[in-house]
Design an enzyme around this catalytic site. Structure first.
Site: not given
Lengths: 645, 206, 248
Positions: A409, A44-46, A267, A338, A41
């Site tokens: 979401h 962002l993290a990956g 969401h 939310r 992946g």
């Protein structure tokens, strides 16, 4: 029932992370080159993890199913990213962000993790700005902030309505730089289909080359899963079409416990469903609630007239409108979290006051803000969100209120990980939305980007080193090792079964059916009765799937329909686990609302019996999973009824 | 492309300027004066060599571009609607340029060639003014020249602005100026050129 | 609504492709273009035929995965929208729609309408970043940036890397894509130290990938779903020329 060791470091809350870093074992630079890390992946993290680890000198292999790492669904995040910078001088601090996050998550997250998240949030902004992320700035050239749901300070950094895109492109740039330097081997259009474990440790993966259909084996001293959430269990969600749970589900089947699977975020501000053909739901950023007021007519008659097209929003006088969020939650108003905003919308619609033909929709009105700020300011603030809405619905939100309704979401649940982000399988890590995360039972807006980047940039580089320091004597294991062969055979067998079923129903038929069951019975409001029924239906559906699905084409070609089928097969199993977890949790908290457990229409949490993370152990597709509890200890904050009134 | 283009544009200004001298209606006196200067001054000869080099470079560069761009898309679209996103002349610079080149060869053969040849053979210049009067009494020649001016107009309409863009001499603040200047230039210069054969043909110049 | 579709079908990168005719009926005008293709694929699967492969993911116009040359235009007739943001109400009932993959040597077809756009990744890998390792950053507010510059940088940074610029360009040039990244980083002080080498490396990589040359036709700008401006190309040319002049 075993007790899970979350490995929270000793010491006062504020010092835990520095304590950990100061005592974590290190790997010397010469050894790092010999250590291989697999990152699955590239969101962002990956991307952040792959780039940061490569910068440190590890030899990294990164995988994504899209055609480029830049496509990961983090890119679609609109509103912003939280950070406790207190640039606004409005009283923000690390502790306050920590507190807001724990409270927003309805006290179902770990103190230690969340504090670390709040702490490193500040470094994230520094890092991203240094990468050239064009955050919004004020006239003095300094960074601008806006406020987001669930907080009373302005701590959200943003780049128009494309914050996720800009942050991802920053991380993607860092990743591409490492690819260019030869420190990362990138495998795009590859989907992980098996985790390979040897002597209990994660040692590699089997990936399907989506272009050729071939199964390929890859070794790694450690494997990082950064594969995002599983919202697509619901078929219709704001997730990308390709977002899937296959990697985490395969890891779960190989021994990684699954944490809080029922915690799903619905969401509140999405464009309502209009027809059966719909393939996905589009989110309108939560930031719109800064300037938009949510309302429905006070009377059912007015609502009916609007639904039938006899009246429009403009025909409803101010006094006849029910700004229900402002009415029910005066101190947070339209900016309440939310889960609360979503449920309030559902209540209003269940009350017969929905304003779209299906009955499932409410207004989000910008008229007051336009009057107050002028049309140009409002337009500038929300960049492309208004044109996007207009394009989809053919209505101009500057002239007539937006119509919105909640949609799936984000999933707070995910693979259970300890403080080091390691799953219950040694050497197998899980980052970002894919892990059961720091958001407890509900995530606050603008915190997903924060968590993904925190995990990737600032947590994993330390924690993975602590593990790999003990692995420096392990030579790369050749991929003809029996464990690789076996894992590949498993994947192959499954794939063949799928493609050879040649039934009558399409993959989407099953996926839609699954989504319907999940949305109706394991969605915004759940009951024991509904969940029990859902479980039976899901078992039935799964059986039917494996005997009647029609997957066209062959296995040794580019075959998106097969990829989809393979993902849906996993969703069908995961869906059941979500239902089991929801049934187990006899309380209402955050995104998990059990109708039986409420007080005056508000969620009723049961801290005495459910103040724990439910981590499920896989025992077989047909067997009941085993529950392991990680008790949540709150030493620094007081548990209280989450009130936004 | 841009650099050589701008160089050639400079040449066009000089050429058009000198040609315009014929409208003094002094029997080509002023015109011949400058033509003589251009034909005999050794610095001009030096620049002339540069001009040919520039032209050649412009052509070679253009051909290279054309080839590379053609190779960049080996399979063409079965259906394309380029009119929806761009102007035809911006897409047809190669064709317009080729037309101009053909014209240029004819034009050089008509005036520059015989004149220079004469200079080399006899050391004498020919009276270009008279040559023009003779050439432009033929209606077909006039039409040919007018057509070439149209090609030049389209070529310049895109080329002028494009040159600035290619050289990075582009700034939101001044883009409008470049755009207007480019359009005016593309109209005025070919117009002046076209007027010459026309006015010669109708004996407006004497 | 009903449409006649002419869709490019190609088994894989090695085989020859051709346009195949399909008719599709009972299409709702509020359907997105990709949902229309979903319906078509659903019909094909039920008939036992091979569904049409096309790239798509987020379906909200931001991931850049969807492509498609629709009736002669990249991302179809709608201005400033990706294919996934294109709705069937933009098409005349009973009309014929051509659907082709992006056409460029540098974007080889993988199957049907799916192309390989990894050339873009390699261009970014050549220099589309700021070389700052994790943890090296100073405080974010230490370096104020003129708002107008930040805004311009953001305009350029909005590029989604879909490749429509290449697809629309008669020369298959990738200048708009490359210039968007070069512009973004040239406009920000963080991009300063690598400004020259970035321009040179990215442009060289672009040429090595076999993209065509820019002749300032402007089709890219007109078809760009994110409205990236041609001024970026001018800025890139400037950056590149200056860098070439001073680079040792």
């Amino acid at each position: 029932m075993s007790t899970l060791n979350s490995k929270i470091p000793e010491g006062p809350l504020a010092e835990k992370w520095s304590n950990y870093k100061e005592h974590a074992k290190l790997v010397n630079p010469a050894n790092k080159r010999k250590l291989e890390v697999i990152v699955v992946g590239t969101g962002l993290a990956g991307a952040a993890a792959a780039a940061s680890l490569a910068e440190l000198g590890y030899s990294v292999k990164a995988f994504c199913f899209q055609d480029s790492p830049r496509r990961a669904h983090s890119i679609a995040a609109q509103g912003g990213i939280n950070a406790a910078k207190n640039y606004k001088n409005d009283g923000d601090s690390v502790f306050r962000l920590f507190y807001d996050t724990i409270k927003g998550g309805d006290f179902r997250a770990r103190e230690g993790n969340v504090y670390r998240l709040a702490d490193v949030s500040r470094n994230i902004i520094d890092q991203c700005v240094a990468q050239g992320v064009p955050f919004a700035r004020d006239y003095g050239g300094l960074l601008d902030n806006r406020s987001f749901g669930g907080s009373q300070v302005s701590r959200t950094f943003y780049a128009r309505g494309q914050t996720g895109q800009q942050l991802l492109l920053g991380a993607y740039g860092a990743l591409e730089r490492q690819i260019g330097l030869g420190n990362v081997q990138m495998y795009s259009r590859h989907e992980m289909v098996e985790v390979v474990t040897i002597e209990g440790k994660a040692r590699g993966i089997i990936a399907r080359n989506l272009i050729t259909g071939e199964l390929e084996r890859y070794f790694g001293h450690a494997v990082l899963l950064c594969t995002g959430g599983y919202g697509n269990v619901f078929f219709l969600s704001t997730n990308a079409m390709g977002s899937n749970a296959t990697a985490v589900w395969k890891a779960h089947k190989k021994g990684a416990y699954f944490g809080n699977p029922c915690f799903t975020q619905i969401h509140p501000t999405c464009i309502p469903v209009t027809g059966d053909y719909q393939s996905k739901l589009t989110l309108m950023s939560e930031s719109l609630r800064n300037d938009g007021r949510v309302w429905v007519p006070k009377s059912k008659e007015d609502a009916k007239a609007i639904r039938e097209g006899k009246k429009t929003a403009a025909d409803i006088k101010e006094d006849d409108r029910d700004y229900y969020l402002e009415r029910k939650y005066p101190s947070f108003g339209n900016l309440c979290p939310r889960d609360i905003a979503s449920r309030a919308a559902k209540e209003a619609c269940d009350d017969g006051r929905g304003i779209v033909p299906s009955g499932l929709g409410v207004f989000l009105d910008f008229a007051d803000s336009i009057k107050r700020l002028g049309i140009d300011v409002v337009k500038a603030r929300y960049g492309e969100l208004f044109p996007m809405y207009q394009n989809i619905t053919n209505e101009d939100p500057l002239k007539t209120p937006m119509k919105i309704y909640p949609a799936v979401h984000y999933t707070m649940g995910g693979l259970w990980v300890d403080y080091e982000l390691m799953t219950t399988v040694p050497g197998l890590y899980c980052l970002g939305e894919a892990n059961f995360s720091d958001h407890g039972a509900n995530r606050l807006g603008a915190s997903a980007l924060m968590q993904g980047l925190a995990d990737g940039y600032f947590v994993i580089p330390y924690t993975v080193g602590n593990y790999l320091s003990t692995e420096i004597f392990v030579k790369p294991i050749p991929t003809d090792h029996p464990a690789f062969v076996e894992a590949e055979n498993d994947a192959k067998e499954r794939a063949e079964k799928l493609i050879n079923t040649k039934g009558k129903k399409t993959v989407d038929d099953f996926h839609k059916e699954l989504g319907k069951i999940m949305w109706e019975k394991c969605g915004m409001a759940r009951t024991a009765e509904g969940l029990t029924e859902a479980r039976k239906q899901l078992q039935q559906l799964r059986k039917e799937f494996w005997s009647d699905v029609n997957v066209p084409g062959t296995l040794n070609e580019f075959n998106p329909e097969f990829d989809k089928a393979s993902r849906v097969a996993d969703f069908l199993e995961l869906g059941e686990l979500m239902v089991i977890d929801a049934l187990n949790r006899n309380e209402s908290c955050g995104g998990h609302f059990r109708e039986e457990y409420q007080e005056g229409g508000e969620a009723k949490r049961d801290d005495e019996n459910y103040r724990y993370v439910a981590a499920w152990e896989f025992k077989g597709v047909e067997a009941d999973p085993v529950l392991h509890k990680e008790e949540l200890v709150f030493e620094n904050i007081q548990l209280q009824v989450r009130s936004y009134k | 492309m841009g650099l050589t283009g701008l160089f050639l544009i400079c040449f066009l200004v000089v050429h058009a300027g000198i040609n315009a001298c014929m409208w003094f209606n002094d029997g080509g006196k002023t015109f011949t004066f400058y033509a003589h200067f251009m034909g005999t001054n050794f610095i001009v000869h030096f620049i002339e060599a540069g001009l040919f080099a520039g032209l050649l470079l412009h052509i070679v560069d253009g051909l290279l571009l054309w080839k590379q761009n053609r190779d960049a898309r080996p399979v063409k679209y079965a259906y394309s609607n380029p009119g929806a996103n761009s102007t035809w002349y911006s897409r047809s610079m190669g064709i317009l340029g080729s037309l101009l080149l053909i014209f240029l060869i004819i034009h050089l053969k008509d005036f520059w060639g015989p004149n220079r040849l004469n200079q080399i053979m006899t050391g004498e210049e020919r009276n270009t003014f008279e040559m023009m009067q003779e050439e432009f009494s033929n209606i077909f020649v006039v039409i040919l020249y007018c057509c070439a001016c149209f090609a030049l107009f389209w070529h310049l309409l895109h080329g002028f602005q494009s040159a600035f863009q290619s050289l990075g001499l582009n700034n939101v603040k001044y883009n409008k100026v470049i755009e207007v200047a480019g359009t005016v230039f593309a109209i005025v210069v070919p117009f002046i050129f076209a007027l010459m054969p026309i006015s010669m043909y109708f004996k407006l110049v004497h | 609504m009903k449409y006649n579709l002419k869709v490019w079908r190609q088994k894989n990168s090695k085989s020859e492709g051709k346009l195949v005719d399909y008719t599709i009926d009972s299409i709702n005008p509020d359907m997105s273009f990709l949902e229309m293709l979903d319906v078509l694929n659903d019909n094909l699967v039920r008939k036992g035929e091979d569904p049409i492969a096309f790239d798509h993911d987020c379906r909200e116009g931001i991931c850049g995965m969807c492509s498609l040359h629709i009736s002669g235009r990249a991302h179809g007739p709608q201005h400033a929208a990706t294919t996934c943001q294109l709705y069937m109400r933009s098409f005349k009932d009973g009309g014929t729609i051509y659907i082709e993959p992006w056409r460029a040597k540098s974007f080889p077809v993988i199957k049907d309408l799916v192309t390989d756009r990894s050339a873009f990744d390699r261009i970014i890998a050549a220099g589309g970043f700021v070389s700052v390792n994790t943890g090296q950053a100073q405080d974010a507010n230490n370096l104020p940036i003129e708002q107008a510059h930040a805004e311009k940088a953001m305009d350029a940074a909005a590029c989604i890397g879909c490749g429509a610029c290449v697809a629309a360009c008669p020369n298959s040039a990738a200048m708009l894509f490359v210039s968007a990244k070069i512009s973004q980083l040239a406009l920000l002080p963080q991009g300063g130290p690598e400004r020259n080498i970035r321009a040179i490396n990215m442009v060289n990589q672009m040429d090595a990938e076999g993209f065509g040359n820019c002749t300032n036709i402007g089709a890219c700008e007109a078809e760009c779903p994110k409205e990236i401006k041609l001024t970026n190309i001018a800025r890139m040319n400037r950056e590149y020329l200056l860098a070439s002049l001073i680079n040792e």
